[in-house]
Design an enzyme around this catalytic site. Structure first.
Site, PDB file in Angstrom:
ATOM      1  N   ASN A 174      36.786  40.541  30.365  1.00 55.46           N
ATOM      2  CA  ASN A 174      36.737  39.658  32.199  1.00 55.46           C
ATOM      3  C   ASN A 174      36.405  40.451  33.260  1.00 55.46           C
ATOM      4  OD1 ASN A 174      36.954  37.282  33.915  1.00 55.46           O
ATOM      5  ND2 ASN A 174      38.332  38.672  35.016  1.00 55.46           N
ATOM      6  N   TYR A 178      37.828  41.353  43.375  1.00 58.56           N
ATOM      7  CA  TYR A 178      38.892  41.248  43.626  1.00 58.56           C
ATOM      8  C   TYR A 178      38.606  42.155  45.052  1.00 58.56           C
ATOM      9  CZ  TYR A 178      39.875  39.135  38.868  1.00 58.56           C
ATOM     10  OH  TYR A 178      39.650  38.484  38.935  1.00 58.56           O
ATOM     11  N   ARG A 179      39.432  42.187  46.701  1.00 62.62           N
ATOM     12  CA  ARG A 179      39.439  43.198  47.718  1.00 62.62           C
ATOM     13  C   ARG A 179      40.710  44.305  46.500  1.00 62.62           C
ATOM     14  NH1 ARG A 179      43.726  38.778  50.266  1.00 62.62           N
ATOM     15  NH2 ARG A 179      45.310  39.949  51.102  1.00 62.62           N
ATOM     16  N   TRP A 192      45.440  40.274  42.761  1.00 67.57           N
ATOM     17  CA  TRP A 192      44.793  39.331  41.858  1.00 67.57           C
ATOM     18  C   TRP A 192      45.799  38.027  42.381  1.00 67.57           C
ATOM     19  CZ3 TRP A 192      45.280  43.338  36.619  1.00 67.57           C
ATOM     20  CH2 TRP A 192      44.083  44.223  36.800  1.00 67.57           C
ATOM     21  N   GLU A 238      30.971  37.158  31.358  1.00 67.13           N
ATOM     22  CA  GLU A 238      30.154  37.202  32.571  1.00 67.13           C
ATOM     23  C   GLU A 238      28.876  38.793  32.557  1.00 67.13           C
ATOM     24  OE1 GLU A 238      33.704  36.117  34.098  1.00 67.13           O
ATOM     25  OE2 GLU A 238      33.319  38.421  32.426  1.00 67.13           O
ATOM     26  N   ASP A 287      40.393  37.213  55.374  1.00 63.52           N
ATOM     27  CA  ASP A 287      39.749  37.379  54.623  1.00 63.52           C
ATOM     28  C   ASP A 287      38.986  35.967  55.075  1.00 63.52           C
ATOM     29  OD1 ASP A 287      39.327  36.556  51.573  1.00 63.52           O
ATOM     30  OD2 ASP A 287      41.682  37.295  51.725  1.00 63.52           O
TER      31      ASP A 287
END
Length: 486
Positions: A174, A178-179, A192, A238, A287
């Site tokens: 995968n 993500y931050r 996550w 991906e 965010d």
């Protein structure tokens, strides 16, 4: 029509293309990665300005590239097309109409596209991303000019780290975006979210009592960077998707200390592991919702190895209330995945995800209405479609309404709705970051039927005719317009 020079070898190659096109501005003066860069970038995005390269950040050892995807023009350049719709058209041309309807159909459709037009990643033995290597005590995340974007943030964050994991049992890879909160010189908080594949990988590792290896690539070529954000079905790789977009294989290299592969031309790579059961407080973080997300416990990455190119460039992004750079990524996803959403829900003519809706809050959908309550059928289908399930408000309009013309959509939604009959209320999953739901992870949703109403839906008054000018008068005025002197 492909963009000249595409595909780009790496981030530096893309920056050079942006500069040639007049789409990059170098900032030569010192600028502080704590808040100052954020304010400069936010003003630039809202003015429709260029990508920025901060050459002398006052913290860290490398320049900062940002706002690379802040306009549809630059997003199209990143993906090697003149218009984002070109990629959706490529996919649509390859999806066979006899494919089964449903989520299995969308997976099969995308799988066929991959088989026909893309190539798998290619493994190489040596790579630019491993020209410089730091191990053990030499690892220091302060070499990176991570950003503090908002005053209330919990510290320094790395906002465009491409995170690689593998399912501990199946080995399925995968890639996610993500931050990453910097806890110390060699630890990072992994934000996550509950609906993400990496969360599922970590849950399996914890059940087995195993460490989970993780590799983070920062500063990849723009196609790989976009692909990490794309809402692909879990069984579509991906890097296969990136190969399809590039029309060329993505070069990958084995990490030095974890059993994972990363893009060979990344600028920086972090390798490490998560200990089962370990959590640390992560956040707050300003965010894309425009609000700070609260402190929550999240897994901790122990970074054992840091590799990088010589003279690397650090890539990041700013998150805030729209408009902001991430709208370019969202618009690309909207256009690229339109044919596949239509495969899943053939009733759809077109759809739009407004920037102000920050991805999940609103979808505007046009349909070719054929039977009573057709709009409500489409609403429920959307709420069953992969990550579209997180959509909070769906507005359904007729096919003659341009879903990208918000004035026209508002005209229909404000005037064509009897809220006693045309409003569908339900409950379901919402985004991890949603602050308005009374319970985390689920909440109320609404669908608005702004279509013309049918007698068979109980509307017996006779729907009125909308005014339009006679075509011959429109033509006459077109011809005489200069005469009027207006």
């Amino acid at each position: 029509m492909a963009v000249r020079g595409f595909p780009y070898t790496d981030l530096k190659d893309f920056l050079a293309a942006l500069e040639r096109a007049g789409e990059l501005k170098r900032v030569a003066v010192p600028v502080d990665p704590t808040l100052e860069i954020s304010e400069v970038v936010t003003r630039t995005v809202r003015a429709g300005g260029p990508a920025l390269l901060f050459e002398r950040p006052t913290r860290g050892e490398m320049p900062v590239a940002i706002n690379l995807f802040g306009t549809e023009k630059r997003m199209a350049m990143a993906l090697g097309v003149e218009s984002l719709d070109e990629i959706g058209e490529r996919i649509g041309a390859l999806v066979k109409p006899e494919l089964p309807v449903g989520w299995s159909g969308i997976r099969e459709g995308l799988g066929k596209v991959m088989q026909l037009k893309s190539v798998p990643p290619r493994k190489v033995k040596t790579a630019p991303c491993q020209q410089v290597v730091y191990r053990g005590d030499d690892v220091d995340l302060n070499r990176l000019p991570g950003l503090q974007v908002w005053p209330g943030d919990g510290g320094i964050f790395h906002n465009y780290g491409l995170t690689h994991t593998r399912h501990p049992e199946t080995g399925k890879r995968n890639l996610g975006l993500y931050r990453l909160q910097q806890h110390s010189r060699n630890t990072l908080g992994m934000h996550w979210q509950i609906h993400k594949d990496s969360t599922a990988h970590h849950a399996v590792a914890e059940r087995l009592g195993q460490r989970l290896p993780v590799a983070i690539a920062i500063g990849c070529d723009p196609v790989v960077s976009y692909s990490a954000s794309a809402p692909l079905p879990g069984d579509i790789d991906e890097y296969l998707f990136a190969g399809f977009l590039r029309g060329e294989r993505v070069e990958m290299v084995d990490c030095l200390t974890v059993p994972l592969q990363v893009p060979a031309h990344a600028q920086v790579v972090l390798e490490g592991y998560l200990e089962p059961g370990e959590r640390l407080p992560e956040g707050p973080f300003g965010d894309h919702t425009g609000y700070y997300t609260p402190v929550e416990p999240f897994p901790v990455l122990h970074v054992e190895t840091m590799t990088m190119q010589r003279e690397p460039v650090y890539h990041s992004i700013i998150t805030s209330k729209p408009p902001q750079e991430d709208h370019g990524l969202g618009k690309a996803t909207e256009r690229i995945f339109q044919p596949l959403l239509k495969l899943l829900i053939p009733d759809i003519v077109d759809y739009d995800l407004p920037a102000a809706g920050v991805f999940h809050n609103c979808a505007i959908v046009s349909i070719r209405k054929r039977y009573p309550k057709h709009a409500q059928k489409v609403m429920n289908a959307i709420w069953g479609a992969h990550l579209m399930s997180l959509t909070k408000l769906i507005v359904i309009v007729d096919e003659d309404c341009d879903v990208h013309d918000y004035d026209e959509v508002a005209f229909r939604a404000f005037g064509n709705v009897d809220y006693a009959r045309d409003l569908l209320l339900t409950e379901g999953p919402v985004d991890h970051l949603d602050h308005s739901s009374y319970q985390q992870f689920w909440g109320g949703k609404a669908g608005v039927d702004a279509t013309r109403k049918l007698p068979t839906e109980g509307y017996t008054r006779g729907w009125p005719e909308e005014m339009t000018m006679a075509p011959e008068v429109v033509s006459l005025v077109d011809k005489r317009w200069k005469e009027y002197g207006i």
